[in-house]
Enzyme design. Structure first.
Site, PDB file in Angstrom:
ATOM      1  CB  ALA A 112      -0.904  -0.018   1.221  1.00 34.39           C
ATOM      2  CG  ASN A 113      -0.337   4.768  -1.342  1.00 35.31           C
ATOM      3  OD1 ASN A 113      -0.966   5.560  -0.659  1.00 35.31           O
ATOM      4  ND2 ASN A 113      -0.857   4.190  -2.409  1.00 35.31           N
ATOM      5  NE  ARG A 114       5.717   6.524   4.381  1.00 37.33           N
ATOM      6  CZ  ARG A 114       5.949   5.753   5.422  1.00 37.33           C
ATOM      7  NH1 ARG A 114       5.057   5.664   6.395  1.00 37.33           N
ATOM      8  NH2 ARG A 114       7.078   5.075   5.507  1.00 37.33           N
ATOM      9  CB  ALA A 178      -2.257   7.600  -3.217  1.00 37.65           C
TER      10      ALA A 178
END
Ligand code: CTP
Length: 303
Positions: A112-114, A178
């Site tokens: 995943a991402n932030r 995102a």
């Protein structure tokens, strides 16, 4: 108010008006629960005064509980609902993507991402507050569902694309998510087991680009498609190129080399066919409010 005291400007105005009143109470949580407050509130409600909030959460004095002032956008939504004011986006449909995507590796792992979803959720709230029928398609976040917004929760980019397509037609789409650019090529159905001295090699495959897909949706294309561009260098030049490549109308570009992801503020440049407009560093909900207003002005330029 309940006792008819008028010893400051606010209570004086409230007593000297015959207009409808909507209260957004905010106070210490023990004070809010106090029988005196409860009795006064009952008196006011019986007089036809309406309330929005308070909300639960952190309070100004550092304690936590029920007593936090409602978020300004929730107050605006309550004003519009209570006083039946038609917002400038009334009759328009808005689609917003928000948050990260989770791309599974096996049944227990993902990458995943932030992204926190703060900016996307605030945009959905701001569009709804201006009267748009708003659909928010979001990856996993800790953000609360915005008021008056239909929320669809997804995990992967492919699910996000399917949910966005299902939400069409829309007058405007804002892609603030995102989205992971890649996913695992062969997703395991069983947990990947650890073997000493061996590391797995994960092959990736490209994810669909949701912004580009919405921008080239033919008859289904929203009249206004807005993308975001997360850049760490040459922000305006890269975002200008991204606008053309993805086929969207506007790009909101931000510099993510600092702590934007998960942070409270954002410094953005809004890029359209005519050039770029740099906004000051603002709280994310203020960026959202301005963007929603710019969208409303786009549809009704005379306002
Ligand atoms: N986006 C999307 N689907 C993807 C990737 C990105 O809808 N699979 C959208 C984002 O929501 C954002 C815009 O495209 O509105 C730009 O995202 P960004 O991450 O800046 O661009 P990328 O296309 O991933 O390009 P790069 O990472 O090379 O900068």
């Amino acid at each position: 108010m309940a006792n008819g005291l008028a010893d400051d400007l606010a209570t004086t105005v409230l007593l000297a008006t015959d207009r409808p009143i909507l209260l957004a109470p905010a106070m210490n949580h023990v004070m809010w629960a106090h029988p005196a407050t409860e009795a006064n509130l009952e008196t006011l409600l019986a007089r036809g005064i309406r309330t929005v909030g308070p909300a639960a959460g952190e309070l100004a004095e550092g304690e936590t509980g029920m007593g936090r002032m409602s978020e300004p956008l929730d107050i605006i939504a309550a004003i519009e609902a209570h006083f039946a004011l038609p917002g400038p986006l009334k009759g328009r449909r808005a689609l917003v993507t928000s948050g990260p995507t989770y791309e599974p590796i096996d049944p227990v792992r993902y990458f995943a991402n932030r992204s926190s979803g703060k900016q996307g959720h605030a945009i959905a709230a701001a569009l709804a507050a201006l009267g748009a029928e708003t659909i928010l398609v979001t990856g996993p976040t800790h953000e609360a569902d915005p008021a008056d917004v239909a929320v669809t929760r997804i995990e992967t980019a492919e699910e996000m694309l399917a949910a966005c397509r299902a939400a069409l037609p829309a007058d405007v789409a804002v892609c603030a998510a995102a989205v992971a650019d890649w996913r695992i090529a062969e997703r395991r159905n069983q947990k990947l087991k650890k073997k000493v001295g061996e590391v797995p090699i994960l092959r990736l495959t490209e994810n669909p680009d949701i912004l580009a897909a919405l921008s080239s949706a033919g008859k289904q294309r929203p009249r206004l498609v807005v993308g975001f561009a997360a850049e760490t260098e040459a922000v305006i030049a890269n975002a200008t190129a991204k606008r053309r490549k993805k086929g969207c109308d506007w790009i909101v570009a931000n510099d993510v080399s600092a702590d934007v992801m998960g942070g409270e503020e954002n410094l953005v440049h809004v890029i359209d066919a005519n050039g770029s407009d740099t906004w000051p560093r603002l709280p994310k909900h203020e960026v959202a409010r301005r963007l929603a207003q710019r969208i409303a002005d786009h549809f009704t330029p005379t306002r």
